[in-house]
Design a protein around this motif. Structure first.
Motif, PDB file in Angstrom:
ATOM      1  N   VAL A  45       0.855  -1.187   0.000  1.00 63.96           N
ATOM      2  CA  VAL A  45       0.000   0.000   0.000  1.00 63.96           C
ATOM      3  C   VAL A  45       0.890   1.236   0.000  1.00 63.96           C
ATOM      4  O   VAL A  45       1.716   1.408   0.897  1.00 63.96           O
ATOM      5  CB  VAL A  45      -0.947   0.024   1.221  1.00 63.96           C
ATOM      6  CG1 VAL A  45      -1.831   1.259   1.185  1.00 63.96           C
ATOM      7  CG2 VAL A  45      -1.800  -1.243   1.268  1.00 63.96           C
ATOM      8  N   CYS A  68      -1.593  -1.229  -4.019  1.00 64.18           N
ATOM      9  CA  CYS A  68      -2.674  -0.257  -3.917  1.00 64.18           C
ATOM     10  C   CYS A  68      -2.079   1.141  -3.742  1.00 64.18           C
ATOM     11  O   CYS A  68      -1.132   1.329  -2.968  1.00 64.18           O
ATOM     12  CB  CYS A  68      -3.555  -0.609  -2.724  1.00 64.18           C
ATOM     13  SG  CYS A  68      -5.089   0.314  -2.632  1.00 64.18           S
ATOM     14  N   PHE A  76      -8.640   6.234  -1.859  1.00 65.90           N
ATOM     15  CA  PHE A  76      -8.256   5.241  -2.860  1.00 65.90           C
ATOM     16  C   PHE A  76      -8.039   5.896  -4.219  1.00 65.90           C
ATOM     17  O   PHE A  76      -8.831   6.721  -4.668  1.00 65.90           O
ATOM     18  CB  PHE A  76      -9.341   4.172  -2.971  1.00 65.90           C
ATOM     19  CG  PHE A  76      -9.084   3.142  -4.034  1.00 65.90           C
ATOM     20  CD1 PHE A  76      -8.219   2.090  -3.798  1.00 65.90           C
ATOM     21  CD2 PHE A  76      -9.695   3.237  -5.275  1.00 65.90           C
ATOM     22  CE1 PHE A  76      -7.971   1.139  -4.778  1.00 65.90           C
ATOM     23  CE2 PHE A  76      -9.462   2.295  -6.259  1.00 65.90           C
ATOM     24  CZ  PHE A  76      -8.591   1.243  -6.004  1.00 65.90           C
ATOM     25  N   ARG A  79      -5.447   0.372  -8.067  1.00 68.26           N
ATOM     26  CA  ARG A  79      -5.072  -0.930  -7.543  1.00 68.26           C
ATOM     27  C   ARG A  79      -4.526  -1.767  -8.688  1.00 68.26           C
ATOM     28  O   ARG A  79      -5.118  -1.816  -9.778  1.00 68.26           O
ATOM     29  CB  ARG A  79      -6.320  -1.583  -6.928  1.00 68.26           C
ATOM     30  CG  ARG A  79      -6.146  -2.947  -6.318  1.00 68.26           C
ATOM     31  CD  ARG A  79      -7.528  -3.419  -5.840  1.00 68.26           C
ATOM     32  NE  ARG A  79      -7.476  -4.741  -5.277  1.00 68.26           N
ATOM     33  CZ  ARG A  79      -7.264  -4.983  -3.998  1.00 68.26           C
ATOM     34  NH1 ARG A  79      -7.071  -3.985  -3.165  1.00 68.26           N
ATOM     35  NH2 ARG A  79      -7.240  -6.222  -3.537  1.00 68.26           N
ATOM     36  N   HIS A 218      -9.376  -2.015   2.901  1.00 66.15           N
ATOM     37  CA  HIS A 218      -8.371  -2.675   2.065  1.00 66.15           C
ATOM     38  C   HIS A 218      -8.236  -4.152   2.446  1.00 66.15           C
ATOM     39  O   HIS A 218      -8.196  -5.028   1.574  1.00 66.15           O
ATOM     40  CB  HIS A 218      -7.030  -1.971   2.220  1.00 66.15           C
ATOM     41  CG  HIS A 218      -5.888  -2.706   1.595  1.00 66.15           C
ATOM     42  ND1 HIS A 218      -5.636  -2.679   0.241  1.00 66.15           N
ATOM     43  CD2 HIS A 218      -4.938  -3.510   2.135  1.00 66.15           C
ATOM     44  CE1 HIS A 218      -4.591  -3.428  -0.032  1.00 66.15           C
ATOM     45  NE2 HIS A 218      -4.133  -3.941   1.097  1.00 66.15           N
TER      46      HIS A 218
END
Length: 346
Positions: A45, A68, A76, A79, A218
């Motif tokens: 991430v 991500c 967000f 991805r 997530h």
């Protein structure tokens, strides 16, 4: 039982991640800051301006590691993942069930049973653990909300409509967050909770909650994809382009334990303070970079704690619970379980 792997969170602005053999290497301004074996990871991430080399992205995709990308405050962006190994028959049943009003309502009913039960657990623990420190007005408000949540939960079994169930969820959220400030024991006005605000959060506590909700979402999405379910097609949350509706469904059961309770602990133990947040020109309040690292560390530590799963009657790390619930939902959709057993925090 699935082995719990780590999530690598990269929060350093300007970091450059690249592949060296079977390792991820992080460089900042040409200097190597970290090196980690890929086999230890489940996901990667990246917050803010973090660069990832194409060879590393490809290698992670081949190894089943999702990458991500989020904004600095956790919104967000994108991805990257390899081929999805979803079971087509399971997903077709998932889609059928969302269109079946009775079948959809049965799943939503149990999800909300878990969510409201866990909300009551947060309030109940606040009353039990700090009864000697609560002012009479605080104790009365928390007790009233605890009982009100119980009455709302009692209505769930007799509610056949998904729309009505959504209304009960909204009523429960109002009762729960309406007394949430009574659980905060620090006197700093900047850390008080005046009600839920998001997109963007308007105060420090909401900024902390939103950040933690992003992390749990997530994990829920990864868990659903891991068992072959489509995270975009939910039961409680309506379908919307770009929204992981089923991951948000699963999130509801875990908000109280993995986010709300952790946020209260961080604030009440003074691990975060007013200086950990910054206010932007548009009024949004965000966690500072160093503070995000502190919260991420606390979140990872919480995930390693063992907790007894009521339905399975065995202990497991909290970080595995989203995967367990995703498995139980898949088993219900396949017909192996008569109903979806929600996560109940005891």
């Amino acid at each position: 039982m699935r082995r719990q792997l780590n999530t690598l969170y990269v929060t350093t602005e300007g970091a450059w991640l690249h592949k060296d053999g079977a390792n991820i290497v992080m460089e900042v301004e040409g200097e190597t800051r970290a090196r980690l074996p890929v086999h230890m990871l489940e996901s990667l991430v990246c917050f803010g301006r973090v660069l990832v080399s194409p060879p590393l992205l490809g290698y992670c995709a081949e190894q089943g590691i999702t990458t991500c990308f989020l904004t600095p405050n956790g919104k967000f962006l994108a991805r990257v993942e390899g081929p999805v190994s979803g079971n087509v028959l399971l997903r077709r049943e998932q889609y059928r069930r969302t269109d079946d009003l009775a079948g959809c309502a049965a799943i939503v009913r149990n999800m909300l049973q878990g969510k409201i039960h866990n909300q009551r657990a947060v309030l109940g623990r606040g009353l039990r653990d700090h009864s000697d420190k609560l002012a009479p007005d605080d104790e009365a408000a928390l007790t009233h909300a605890h009982k009100r949540l119980g009455r709302i939960a009692d209505k769930l079994p007799d509610t056949p409509s998904v729309e009505t169930l959504r209304g009960l969820e909204g009523e429960a959220a109002q009762a729960y967050f309406g007394v949430f400030d009574h659980l905060i024991r620090v006197r700093d006005p900047a850390l008080r909770f005046g009600g839920r605000s998001r997109r963007p959060p308007r105060d420090a506590f909401n900024a902390l909650l939103s950040f933690l909700y992003t992390l749990v979402t997530h994990d829920c999405r990864s868990a659903l994809e891991g068992v072959g379910l489509d995270p975009a097609v939910g039961f409680l949350h309506r379908d919307r382009p770009g929204r992981p509706s089923l991951a948000l469904d699963l999130l509801e059961e875990f908000r109280p334990l993995m986010a709300d309770r952790l946020a209260l602990s961080l604030v009440n133990l003074r691990q975060v303070s007013e200086r950990d947040f910054q206010t932007m020109d548009n009024g949004a309040v965000l966690l500072r970079e160093e503070s995000r690292k502190l919260v991420l560390t606390a979140y990872q530590e919480r995930k390693r704690e063992d907790l007894r799963h009521v339905f399975l009657e065995e202990k497991a790390p909290i970080g595995l619970f989203p995967f367990i619930q995703a498995q139980l939902l898949a088993r219900h959709l396949r017909g192996d379980l008569d109903a979806y057993p929600p996560f109940l925090w005891k």
